[in-house]
Design a protein around this motif. Structure first.
Motif, mmCIF file in Angstrom:
data_model
loop_
_atom_site.group_PDB
_atom_site.id
_atom_site.type_symbol
_atom_site.label_atom_id
_atom_site.label_comp_id
_atom_site.label_asym_id
_atom_site.label_seq_id
_atom_site.Cartn_x
_atom_site.Cartn_y
_atom_site.Cartn_z
ATOM 1 N N LYS A 126 -15.416 4.068 -8.298
ATOM 2 C CA LYS A 126 -14.578 2.894 -8.532
ATOM 3 C C LYS A 126 -13.128 3.322 -8.760
ATOM 4 N N GLY A 127 -12.189 2.623 -8.133
ATOM 5 C CA GLY A 127 -10.769 2.916 -8.287
ATOM 6 C C GLY A 127 -10.210 3.860 -7.237
ATOM 7 N N THR A 128 -11.077 4.366 -6.350
ATOM 8 C CA THR A 128 -10.624 5.275 -5.294
ATOM 9 C C THR A 128 -9.799 4.502 -4.266
ATOM 10 N N LYS A 129 -8.694 5.086 -3.855
ATOM 11 C CA LYS A 129 -7.886 4.480 -2.801
ATOM 12 C C LYS A 129 -8.748 4.411 -1.540
ATOM 13 N N ASP A 185 -3.439 10.414 -4.283
ATOM 14 C CA ASP A 185 -4.476 9.645 -4.999
ATOM 15 C C ASP A 185 -3.851 8.457 -5.614
ATOM 16 N N GLU A 202 -12.967 -1.443 -5.747
ATOM 17 C CA GLU A 202 -13.335 -1.903 -7.086
ATOM 18 C C GLU A 202 -14.771 -2.404 -7.149
ATOM 19 N N ARG A 213 -7.570 -0.261 -3.591
ATOM 20 C CA ARG A 213 -8.557 0.599 -4.225
ATOM 21 C C ARG A 213 -9.919 -0.095 -4.199
#
Length: 102
Positions: free
Chosen positions: A16-19, A102, A78, A76
């Motif tokens: 979660k939150g990864t581009k 990142d 989510e 990102r």
């Protein structure tokens, strides 16, 4: 962790939150990103088939013109989502460009 389905490539578990552009590239999707993730070239466009993403960034507002197209360098992961890359290294024969931050 969110499940990312990439049409024509497969399904992946993504932190979660990864581009999104990095999630694609790290899972073997040869997405273009010629400007290195600076919302300037639009080569990292993806078509959103399912899933919720953040609001359009100012860079995206100026660069995208269709409702379901987003710049993968600006959003990102989510939650669960389904996307389709618009341009790839294979489909264009171009090099991807520098890896986005990142």
């Amino acid at each position: 962790m969110p499940k990312l389905t990439v049409i024509g490539y497969g399904k992946y578990t993504v932190e979660k939150g990864t581009k999104l552009v990095l999630a694609l590239e790290d899972n073997g999707v040869d997405i273009l990103h010629r400007c290195g993730g600076n919302a300037r070239c639009t080569t990292c466009r993806v078509e959103i088939h399912d899933g919720d993403f953040c609001e359009l960034s100012s860079g995206e507002t100026e660069m995208t013109y269709e409702d379901r197209l987003r710049l993968s360098c600006q959003i990102r992961v989510e939650g669960d989502a389904t996307v389709r890359p618009v341009l790839t290294v294979e489909s264009t024969g171009k090099k991807p460009g520098p890896r986005p931050a990142d």
